[in-house]
Design a protein around this motif. Structure first.
Motif, PDB file in Angstrom:
ATOM      1  N   ARG A  64     -16.737  -9.849  -9.566  1.00  0.00           N
ATOM      2  CA  ARG A  64     -15.945 -10.957  -9.004  1.00  0.00           C
ATOM      3  C   ARG A  64     -14.473 -10.843  -9.401  1.00  0.00           C
ATOM      4  O   ARG A  64     -13.574 -11.130  -8.627  1.00  0.00           O
ATOM      5  N   TRP A  65     -14.201 -10.387 -10.627  1.00  0.00           N
ATOM      6  CA  TRP A  65     -12.845 -10.326 -11.158  1.00  0.00           C
ATOM      7  C   TRP A  65     -12.068  -9.095 -10.685  1.00  0.00           C
ATOM      8  O   TRP A  65     -10.900  -8.965 -10.958  1.00  0.00           O
ATOM      9  N   ARG A  67     -11.394  -8.532  -7.639  1.00  0.00           N
ATOM     10  CA  ARG A  67     -10.630  -8.946  -6.448  1.00  0.00           C
ATOM     11  C   ARG A  67      -9.944 -10.273  -6.743  1.00  0.00           C
ATOM     12  O   ARG A  67     -10.582 -11.205  -7.216  1.00  0.00           O
ATOM     13  N   GLY A  68      -8.675 -10.317  -6.460  1.00  0.00           N
ATOM     14  CA  GLY A  68      -7.934 -11.566  -6.642  1.00  0.00           C
ATOM     15  C   GLY A  68      -8.048 -12.131  -8.034  1.00  0.00           C
ATOM     16  O   GLY A  68      -7.994 -13.344  -8.219  1.00  0.00           O
ATOM     17  N   VAL A  72      -8.964 -16.059  -6.678  1.00  0.00           N
ATOM     18  CA  VAL A  72      -8.760 -16.362  -5.254  1.00  0.00           C
ATOM     19  C   VAL A  72     -10.032 -16.954  -4.658  1.00  0.00           C
ATOM     20  O   VAL A  72      -9.964 -17.833  -3.796  1.00  0.00           O
ATOM     21  N   GLN A  73     -11.190 -16.516  -5.155  1.00  0.00           N
ATOM     22  CA  GLN A  73     -12.466 -17.032  -4.637  1.00  0.00           C
ATOM     23  C   GLN A  73     -12.641 -18.521  -4.891  1.00  0.00           C
ATOM     24  O   GLN A  73     -13.502 -19.150  -4.299  1.00  0.00           O
ATOM     25  N   LYS A  78     -14.815 -15.329  -0.084  1.00  0.00           N
ATOM     26  CA  LYS A  78     -14.898 -14.030  -0.751  1.00  0.00           C
ATOM     27  C   LYS A  78     -14.334 -12.915   0.130  1.00  0.00           C
ATOM     28  O   LYS A  78     -13.687 -11.988  -0.353  1.00  0.00           O
ATOM     29  N   ASP A  79     -14.570 -12.987   1.444  1.00  0.00           N
ATOM     30  CA  ASP A  79     -14.109 -11.963   2.377  1.00  0.00           C
ATOM     31  C   ASP A  79     -12.743 -12.282   2.988  1.00  0.00           C
ATOM     32  O   ASP A  79     -12.329 -11.631   3.944  1.00  0.00           O
ATOM     33  N   SER A  80     -12.044 -13.257   2.440  1.00  0.00           N
ATOM     34  CA  SER A  80     -10.735 -13.648   2.954  1.00  0.00           C
ATOM     35  C   SER A  80      -9.712 -12.524   2.792  1.00  0.00           C
ATOM     36  O   SER A  80      -9.770 -11.734   1.843  1.00  0.00           O
ATOM     37  N   ASN A  83      -8.121 -12.340  -0.578  1.00  0.00           N
ATOM     38  CA  ASN A  83      -8.897 -11.864  -1.721  1.00  0.00           C
ATOM     39  C   ASN A  83      -8.929 -10.327  -1.736  1.00  0.00           C
ATOM     40  O   ASN A  83      -9.952  -9.703  -1.477  1.00  0.00           O
ATOM     41  N   GLN A  84      -7.798  -9.730  -2.069  1.00  0.00           N
ATOM     42  CA  GLN A  84      -7.662  -8.277  -2.088  1.00  0.00           C
ATOM     43  C   GLN A  84      -8.068  -7.701  -3.440  1.00  0.00           C
ATOM     44  O   GLN A  84      -7.995  -8.382  -4.464  1.00  0.00           O
ATOM     45  N   ASN A  86      -7.787  -5.960  -6.940  1.00  0.00           N
ATOM     46  CA  ASN A  86      -6.690  -5.942  -7.908  1.00  0.00           C
ATOM     47  C   ASN A  86      -5.908  -4.633  -7.831  1.00  0.00           C
ATOM     48  O   ASN A  86      -4.713  -4.601  -8.103  1.00  0.00           O
TER      49      ASN A  86
END
Length: 171
Positions: A64-65, A67-68, A72-73, A78-80, A83-84, A86
């Motif tokens: 989870r960490w 991305r973003g 961001v989540q 999650k697929d936004s 939410n890129q 890192n």
């Protein structure tokens, strides 16, 4: 006879160190992106940096960490697009550090330092997640943290040097 400063007044050691650190940061960030995308496409993919159960970069990058910053989540899907990975932020950061590092101005120096403070804060946050939440050791991650601290040092030296020169001019 060679001078310790380049033609734009930036010490040669700083220019060399910035280029080396940013190049290494870019290589590590691109590698991290490659590992994450490869692992997402093939769950059996084993990265070179996956040495043991508790020494696994792919485990970290696909968490989870990865991305973003895991934040961001909290306000986006999650697929936004927001939410890129890192590693994308790392690529942008090191490119910015390299580009702005070529500019010799107090404004650029202040921006470099502000960006470095953000990267160091992010590094400390992610290091805490790495140790306290994931219980993992990620060589790629720790290497980027070290690079971020080294860039902070270089940027603070640049800002201090330029600020000192500016004060002398106003006297």
């Amino acid at each position: 006879m060679s001078s310790s400063k380049s033609s734009n007044g930036v010490p040669k050691w700083e220019r060399w160190a910035r280029v080396m650190l940013c190049a290494l940061g870019l290589i590590l960030s691109v590698y991290a992106l490659h590992v994450e995308l490869s692992k997402e496409n093939d769950p059996n993919y084993r990265a070179m940096c996956d040495l043991a159960e508790s020494v696994s970069c792919s485990k970290v990058f696909t968490s989870r960490w990865g991305r973003g910053f895991g934040l961001v989540q909290l306000f986006a899907e999650k697929d936004s697009l927001l939410n890129q990975p890192n590693s994308i932020l790392g690529i942008l950061f090191y490119t910015l550090q390299l580009g702005l590092g070529q500019m010799v101005s107090v404004t650029a120096a202040h921006f470099l330092v502000m960006a470095s403070w953000l990267s160091v804060a992010g590094s400390l946050y992610l290091a805490a997640i790495l140790v306290l939440v994931l219980g993992d050791f990620c060589m790629v991650c720790v290497s980027t943290y070290i690079i971020n601290f080294a860039l902070m040092y270089i940027n603070l030296k640049r800002r201090t040097g330029l600020s000192g020169k500016q004060k002398k001019k106003t006297r």
